[in-house]
Design a protein around this motif. Structure first.
Motif, short mmCIF file in Angstrom:
data_model
loop_
_atom_site.label_atom_id
_atom_site.label_comp_id
_atom_site.label_asym_id
_atom_site.label_seq_id
_atom_site.Cartn_x
_atom_site.Cartn_y
_atom_site.Cartn_z
N VAL A 165 -5.51 4.85 4.43
CA VAL A 165 -5.97 4.41 5.76
C VAL A 165 -7.11 3.40 5.60
CG1 VAL A 165 -7.16 5.16 7.86
CG2 VAL A 165 -5.23 6.49 6.96
N ALA A 166 -8.07 3.71 4.74
CA ALA A 166 -9.22 2.81 4.55
C ALA A 166 -8.76 1.46 3.99
CB ALA A 166 -10.24 3.45 3.62
N GLN A 167 -7.84 1.48 3.04
CA GLN A 167 -7.34 0.24 2.43
C GLN A 167 -6.62 -0.63 3.46
OE1 GLN A 167 -5.00 1.95 -0.74
NE2 GLN A 167 -6.54 1.46 -2.30
N VAL A 168 -5.77 -0.01 4.28
CA VAL A 168 -5.01 -0.77 5.28
C VAL A 168 -5.95 -1.32 6.35
CG1 VAL A 168 -3.24 -0.65 7.10
CG2 VAL A 168 -2.86 0.48 4.89
N MET A 169 -6.88 -0.49 6.83
CA MET A 169 -7.82 -0.94 7.86
C MET A 169 -8.68 -2.09 7.34
SD MET A 169 -7.09 0.73 10.54
CE MET A 169 -8.48 0.43 11.61
N ASP A 170 -9.12 -2.01 6.10
CA ASP A 170 -9.94 -3.06 5.49
C ASP A 170 -9.13 -4.35 5.34
OD1 ASP A 170 -12.43 -3.89 4.08
OD2 ASP A 170 -11.03 -4.08 2.39
N PHE A 171 -7.91 -4.22 4.84
CA PHE A 171 -7.02 -5.38 4.63
C PHE A 171 -6.72 -6.07 5.97
CE2 PHE A 171 -2.60 -7.01 3.67
CZ PHE A 171 -2.96 -7.91 2.68
N SER A 172 -6.45 -5.27 7.00
CA SER A 172 -6.14 -5.83 8.33
C SER A 172 -7.36 -6.54 8.91
CB SER A 172 -5.69 -4.73 9.28
OG SER A 172 -4.53 -4.10 8.77
N ARG A 173 -8.52 -5.90 8.80
CA ARG A 173 -9.77 -6.49 9.31
C ARG A 173 -10.05 -7.83 8.61
NH1 ARG A 173 -13.19 -2.84 7.60
NH2 ARG A 173 -12.16 -1.32 8.91
N ARG A 174 -9.89 -7.83 7.29
CA ARG A 174 -10.15 -9.06 6.52
C ARG A 174 -9.22 -10.19 6.94
NH1 ARG A 174 -9.43 -6.14 1.67
NH2 ARG A 174 -8.23 -7.90 0.94
N HIS A 175 -8.01 -9.85 7.39
CA HIS A 175 -7.07 -10.87 7.85
C HIS A 175 -7.14 -11.07 9.36
CE1 HIS A 175 -5.47 -10.20 3.79
NE2 HIS A 175 -4.94 -11.39 3.92
N GLN A 176 -8.09 -10.40 9.98
CA GLN A 176 -8.33 -10.52 11.43
C GLN A 176 -7.10 -10.15 12.25
OE1 GLN A 176 -10.07 -14.65 11.28
NE2 GLN A 176 -11.91 -13.57 11.97
N HIS A 177 -6.43 -9.09 11.81
CA HIS A 177 -5.33 -8.52 12.59
C HIS A 177 -5.79 -7.17 13.14
CE1 HIS A 177 -2.74 -11.70 11.43
NE2 HIS A 177 -2.62 -11.34 10.17
N PRO A 178 -5.30 -6.80 14.34
CA PRO A 178 -5.74 -5.55 14.97
C PRO A 178 -4.94 -4.32 14.53
CG PRO A 178 -4.37 -6.76 16.49
CD PRO A 178 -4.46 -7.60 15.25
N LEU A 179 -4.12 -4.45 13.50
CA LEU A 179 -3.28 -3.35 13.03
C LEU A 179 -4.10 -2.08 12.81
CD1 LEU A 179 -0.47 -2.45 11.99
CD2 LEU A 179 -1.18 -3.24 9.72
N GLN A 180 -3.60 -0.98 13.37
CA GLN A 180 -4.29 0.31 13.26
C GLN A 180 -3.46 1.27 12.38
OE1 GLN A 180 -7.44 -0.79 14.72
NE2 GLN A 180 -7.40 1.43 14.99
N CYS A 181 -4.17 1.94 11.47
CA CYS A 181 -3.55 2.93 10.58
C CYS A 181 -4.35 4.21 10.70
CB CYS A 181 -3.60 2.39 9.15
SG CYS A 181 -2.79 3.43 7.92
N VAL A 182 -3.65 5.32 10.92
CA VAL A 182 -4.35 6.62 11.13
C VAL A 182 -3.64 7.70 10.30
CG1 VAL A 182 -5.07 5.97 13.47
CG2 VAL A 182 -2.92 7.23 13.14
N MET A 183 -4.32 8.82 10.15
CA MET A 183 -3.70 9.96 9.47
C MET A 183 -3.73 11.19 10.38
SD MET A 183 -6.69 10.62 6.67
CE MET A 183 -6.35 12.29 6.13
N PHE B 211 0.81 -1.22 0.00
CA PHE B 211 0.00 0.00 0.00
C PHE B 211 0.84 1.27 0.00
CE2 PHE B 211 -2.74 -3.27 1.91
CZ PHE B 211 -3.81 -3.21 1.02
N PHE B 212 2.12 1.16 0.40
CA PHE B 212 2.95 2.36 0.48
C PHE B 212 4.17 2.28 -0.43
CE2 PHE B 212 0.49 1.98 4.37
CZ PHE B 212 -0.13 3.22 4.41
N ASN B 213 4.18 1.25 -1.29
CA ASN B 213 5.22 1.11 -2.33
C ASN B 213 6.64 1.16 -1.75
OD1 ASN B 213 3.11 1.16 -4.38
ND2 ASN B 213 2.99 3.35 -3.97
N LYS B 214 6.80 0.56 -0.59
CA LYS B 214 8.14 0.50 0.02
C LYS B 214 8.88 -0.74 -0.46
CE LYS B 214 7.37 4.07 2.68
NZ LYS B 214 7.91 5.37 2.25
#
Ligand code: TYC
Length: 100
Positions: free
Chosen positions: A79-97, A44-47
């Motif tokens: 933020v929306a993409q990361v939160m959705d991806f994390s939720r779908r994988h059932q991880h609690p990872l939080q992304c904010v701006m 998502f961040f092209n790193k």
């Protein structure tokens, strides 16, 4: 002055102003696998793998880290993409701006 008409003169600027910029941050937690965080930073961040790994360890050790700096709409989408991806994988990872 290149403004044209009353509407343009009153309602718009002649010079475009630099847009407000927003930092997108990842927050640490005790459960999200390190490899998943690295994957998020790559996808998502092209790193690069190397940069993603450095950022992941920085977040792991300090609690928070910057993934990138973007205009409002781009930051919101990341933020929306990361939160959705994390939720779908059932991880609690939080992304904010936050505003720069
Ligand atoms: N702290 C997590 C662990 O030990 C790894 C992690 C790193 C989680 C960064 C979230 O944003 C994060 N598995």
């Amino acid at each position: 002055d290149d403004r044209q008409g009353a509407g343009a003169a009153l309602l718009t600027r002649t010079r475009p102003k630099r847009p407000d910029m927003y930092r997108v941050l990842l927050l640490n937690d005790d459960y999200t696998p390190m490899e998943f965080v690295v994957q998020v930073l790559e996808q998502f961040f092209n790193k690069s793998r190397e940069d993603a790994t450095r950022i992941m360890y920085h977040v792991h050790q300090t609690g928070v880290g910057v993934c990138g700096v973007y205009t409002f709409e781009v930051a919101e989408t990341k933020v929306a993409q990361v939160m959705d991806f994390s939720r779908r994988h059932q991880h609690p990872l939080q992304c904010v701006m936050e505003k720069n």
